[in-house]
Write an enzyme that holds these catalytic residues in place. Structure first.
Site, PDB file in Angstrom:
ATOM      1  N   LYS A  52       9.399  -8.249 -20.416  1.00 34.90           N
ATOM      2  CA  LYS A  52       8.664  -8.223 -19.105  1.00 34.90           C
ATOM      3  C   LYS A  52       8.582  -9.724 -19.015  1.00 34.90           C
ATOM      4  CE  LYS A  52       4.374  -7.083 -16.735  1.00 34.90           C
ATOM      5  NZ  LYS A  52       4.423  -8.204 -15.985  1.00 34.90           N
ATOM      6  N   ASP A  54       7.768 -12.950 -16.765  1.00 38.20           N
ATOM      7  CA  ASP A  54       6.671 -13.555 -16.095  1.00 38.20           C
ATOM      8  C   ASP A  54       7.181 -14.708 -14.862  1.00 38.20           C
ATOM      9  OD1 ASP A  54       4.033 -14.404 -15.265  1.00 38.20           O
ATOM     10  OD2 ASP A  54       3.656 -15.846 -16.888  1.00 38.20           O
ATOM     11  N   GLU A 189       4.748 -12.146 -22.395  1.00 36.92           N
ATOM     12  CA  GLU A 189       3.957 -11.275 -21.778  1.00 36.92           C
ATOM     13  C   GLU A 189       3.757  -9.999 -22.005  1.00 36.92           C
ATOM     14  OE1 GLU A 189       2.556 -10.387 -17.031  1.00 36.92           O
ATOM     15  OE2 GLU A 189       4.261 -11.538 -17.515  1.00 36.92           O
ATOM     16  N   HIS A 458      -5.542  21.528   8.938  1.00 41.56           N
ATOM     17  CA  HIS A 458      -4.464  21.330   9.898  1.00 41.56           C
ATOM     18  C   HIS A 458      -5.410  20.739  11.007  1.00 41.56           C
ATOM     19  CE1 HIS A 458      -1.006  24.010   8.257  1.00 41.56           C
ATOM     20  NE2 HIS A 458      -2.196  24.046   7.527  1.00 41.56           N
ATOM     21  N   SER A 511       6.346  18.354   3.301  1.00 42.44           N
ATOM     22  CA  SER A 511       5.323  19.278   3.810  1.00 42.44           C
ATOM     23  C   SER A 511       4.422  19.859   2.536  1.00 42.44           C
ATOM     24  CB  SER A 511       5.870  20.584   4.551  1.00 42.44           C
ATOM     25  OG  SER A 511       6.856  21.267   3.652  1.00 42.44           O
ATOM     26  N   GLY A 513       5.956  22.430   0.932  1.00 42.27           N
ATOM     27  CA  GLY A 513       6.100  23.593   0.922  1.00 42.27           C
ATOM     28  C   GLY A 513       7.711  23.695   0.705  1.00 42.27           C
ATOM     29  N   ARG A 583      -2.040  22.213  -0.126  1.00 39.86           N
ATOM     30  CA  ARG A 583      -1.560  23.251   0.529  1.00 39.86           C
ATOM     31  C   ARG A 583      -1.673  24.438  -0.346  1.00 39.86           C
ATOM     32  NH1 ARG A 583       2.289  22.380   4.255  1.00 39.86           N
ATOM     33  NH2 ARG A 583       1.467  24.540   4.895  1.00 39.86           N
ATOM     34  N   ALA A 584      -1.748  25.577   0.353  1.00 39.31           N
ATOM     35  CA  ALA A 584      -2.293  26.977  -0.433  1.00 39.31           C
ATOM     36  C   ALA A 584      -0.932  27.371  -1.028  1.00 39.31           C
ATOM     37  CB  ALA A 584      -2.640  27.908   0.870  1.00 39.31           C
ATOM     38  N   ARG A 585      -0.382  26.807  -1.912  1.00 35.77           N
ATOM     39  CA  ARG A 585       0.824  27.198  -2.543  1.00 35.77           C
ATOM     40  C   ARG A 585       0.726  27.047  -3.951  1.00 35.77           C
ATOM     41  NH1 ARG A 585       5.168  27.590   0.885  1.00 35.77           N
ATOM     42  NH2 ARG A 585       4.596  26.842   3.208  1.00 35.77           N
TER      43      ARG A 585
END
Length: 643
Positions: A52, A54, A189, A458, A511, A513, A583-585
């Site tokens: 990592k 610096d 680091e 919605h 979406s 979906g 979502r209703a999924r």
């Protein structure tokens, strides 16, 4: 018409060499992939480990001898990093886009951030360690597994002298603990752990982890306390941004030279404020403080973070010009819950907001552990991102009746027993009829919706105070069952390009979906009739111009093998799912805003569940600038797509 046809045609037909884009065009800036802080080191041969660094994260675009160096926010800092340019200009006759870190090396062989700050101003030699590659000679490599990208990069960089300003970041597969111990012993680091099979995603992910040997944090300066004699600065007052609020995180009073203090105070004096920008500050700290606009970012080492989120024994390391203050958050190790969606916290939030949460342990999504209390915690995590799209807009709720996602219904107006945190009333539509509406003003309204078993929110495309003037257009791409998500992504990109040719900027929404919404913000001047007519004309024009891919008729029979471009969501009273809504999924998926650049690397529209979405909401807003766009649906624009 010719411009639109040409935009579509170039997506479908391969062009002759004489028509192709020049091979070595300078690559454009892309979103960086960011690391998630972790308190544990992963094991196994599917992980590689790197140092990592610096320094300053940088993206280098090269085309032959032309070079551009960009910071993590996309700023062009080529002039500031002149010392690394000679090697980069000789790297290739083609084009590449590289990801890496610009560092200064001290006498002990460590990357030194304080020395880097001095080096930029003084022009001392710096090094660019490159650890990833976005593209090469015009070929997008972001979908290529990391281990293959690293091989391509290593071959490109080749063996180099240790004094060369361009270096390849080597890695070790597995043995992360040994790498970490070696870095700690050397005073470095920390390490970065990366899944070897991961794609490059322009966002913060758990396929890249950072494990720190030392504790270091970026913080925003919100003020300072003067010395006891009233002259000069004794300490800086620091904070981070959490869910839109500037939160106090303690002070730092060591690590400065007197000359450094004077320079910092000179910058702070130009940013003086009468009152603190912090949400709150301890009274004893505020008593003698001077306040400033939170615009400067400091980097500090510290011993620990207290229970109230303040840093102890902080030591100043330097100022950072490559970070936007509003992007600075407290860097806490991630846990396996995705974003700390604690159901106990969800219950406490509901109580604090005055919503009685019945059955908080009720499983909302069959086959998961997601409870009603989890949903409260989720909406609390994303409220700052979601509410600007939802607040004061008429809305419809999709509610569940039997807890199996098969019997849901739309609610558009008030029903008996509805929590008071959801508001109801009436408005007059353009045709003169009264319409009963619901709306939400704050997080308490979202939690009230959860209490009612609401699975989706919605919204209309307008504010309830100006119901005749829409503020957005939505093109919902609804594919036939047999189509691949790649077809949907291509369609979304085509729509973006065509809208762009007529001066309209757009943003993509997964979406949750199977489709994508292409969303176009508007200054509310054109009325609903004008907007809906334009959207219908646009959809029918695409269907006419490219009938093999698009259809503007919602009939399932006519859609076979094609995509329905749903323009019907753009009439007054019509709704579309709100960004960040559940979502209703199955699985608890979410409608999530993304950038156009990262859309290409996604393989489905339901890529985010509530845990991944909550984690994402903590990072940079994918729709930055959405609410600042000043674009109007003018008569001239409307005429372009007339049949």
């Amino acid at each position: 018409m010719p411009a639109i046809k040409a935009a579509l045609r170039k997506k479908r037909s391969p062009r002759r060499d004489s028509e192709s884009i020049p091979k070595h065009i300078l690559p454009s800036f892309r979103s960086f992939q960011l690391c998630t802080l972790s308190g544990t080191i992963p094991t196994g041969e599917d992980w590689l480990f790197e140092m990592k660094f610096d320094g300053y994260r940088a993206q280098v675009a090269i085309s032959g001898s032309e070079v551009r160096v960009y910071t993590r926010n996309g700023h062009d800092w080529t002039d500031q990093f002149k010392t690394i340019l000679p090697s980069l200009k000789k790297l290739t006759k083609g084009s590449v886009l590289l990801d890496g870190e610009i560092v200064a090396i001290d006498k002990a062989g460590r990357t030194n951030f304080s020395m880097l700050k001095t080096g930029i101003a003084a022009g001392i030699p710096l090094k660019f360690y490159t650890f990833d590659i976005f593209e090469k000679d015009g070929e997008d490599l972001t979908k290529t597994p990391l281990i293959e990208r690293k091989a391509i990069l290593e071959e490109l960089i080749g063996e180099r002298d240790a004094d060369d300003s361009l270096q390849y970041s080597h890695h070790v597969i597995d043995n992360g603990k040994s790498v970490f111990d070696a870095m700690a012993a050397g005073g470095h680091e920390g390490i970065i752990a990366k899944r070897i099979d991961s794609r490059y995603v322009g966002d913060r992910t758990k396929s890249w982890l950072k494990i720190k040997c030392t504790k270091r944090q970026e913080l925003v300066i919100g003020g300072w306390r003067p010395s006891d004699n009233g002259r000069g600065m004794a300490s800086l007052i620091l904070g981070t941004y959490e869910k839109g609020q500037f939160v106090y995180r303690g002070r730092v009073g060591t690590g400065f030279s007197e000359a450094m203090k004077d320079k910092i105070v000179a910058q702070l004096e130009k940013r003086r404020l009468a009152k603190p920008a912090f949400a709150s500050v301890p009274r004893d700290i505020a008593r003698k403080a001077f306040w400033v606009k939170p615009e400067l970012v400091a980097e500090v080492d510290y011993a620990e973070i207290t229970a109230d989120g303040s840093l102890r024994h902080a030591s100043f390391q330097g100022l950072r010009a490559d970070k936007e203050p509003t992007q600075v958050m407290l860097d806490m190790p991630a846990d396996d819950s995705g974003a700390g969606l604690d159901p106990v916290v969800g219950v406490e939030i509901a109580q604090a907001l005055g919503v009685k949460l019945s059955n908080p342990d009720k499983i909302i999504y069959p086959g998961t552990a997601i409870t009603k209390a989890h949903l409260v915690a989720y909406y609390a995590a994303v409220a700052d991102r979601m509410l600007p799209h939802l607040k004061d807009r008429p809305l419809s709720l999709v509610r569940d009746t039997n807890n199996d996602l098969r019997k849901t219904f739309f609610q558009k107006h008030a029903l008996a027993g509805m929590p008071k945190t959801l508001h109801d009333g009436e408005l007059t539509k353009m045709k003169g009829t009264e319409s009963r509406i619901l709306w939400i003003e704050d997080l308490a309204g979202l939690v009230g919706g959860v209490q009612m078993n609401t699975l989706e929110f919605h919204v209309w495309g307008c504010d309830r105070h100006e119901p005749d003037l829409p503020e957005r257009m939505v093109f919902d791409i609804d594919p036939d069952e047999g189509l691949d998500f790649g077809d949907v992504k291509q369609a979304a990109t085509d729509i973006r390009d065509i809208l762009g040719t007529i001066g309209l900027k757009s943003w993509p929404l997964l979406s949750g979906g199977k489709g994508i919404h292409v969303v176009v913000p508007l200054v509310p001047e054109a009325d609903w009739n004008a907007v809906k007519e334009f959207c219908q004309d646009f959809a029918e024009l695409l269907a006419k111009t490219d009938p093999h891919r698009f259809v503007a008729n919602m009939s399932k029979a006519r859609r076979k093998g094609r995509m329905f471009l749903d323009y019907l969501r753009n009439g007054q009273g019509s709704t579309a799912v709100c960004p960040w809504s559940m979502r209703a999924r199955a699985g608890g998926t979410v409608a999530v805003p993304v950038t156009w650049s990262e859309l290409d690397g996604l393989d489905r529209a339901n890529a985010f569940d509530i845990f991944a979405a909550a984690e994402r909401a903590r990072g940079q807003d994918a729709w930055t600038g959405y609410f600042e766009v000043d674009q109007v649906l003018t008569d001239r624009v409307r005429q372009v797509v007339k049949r």
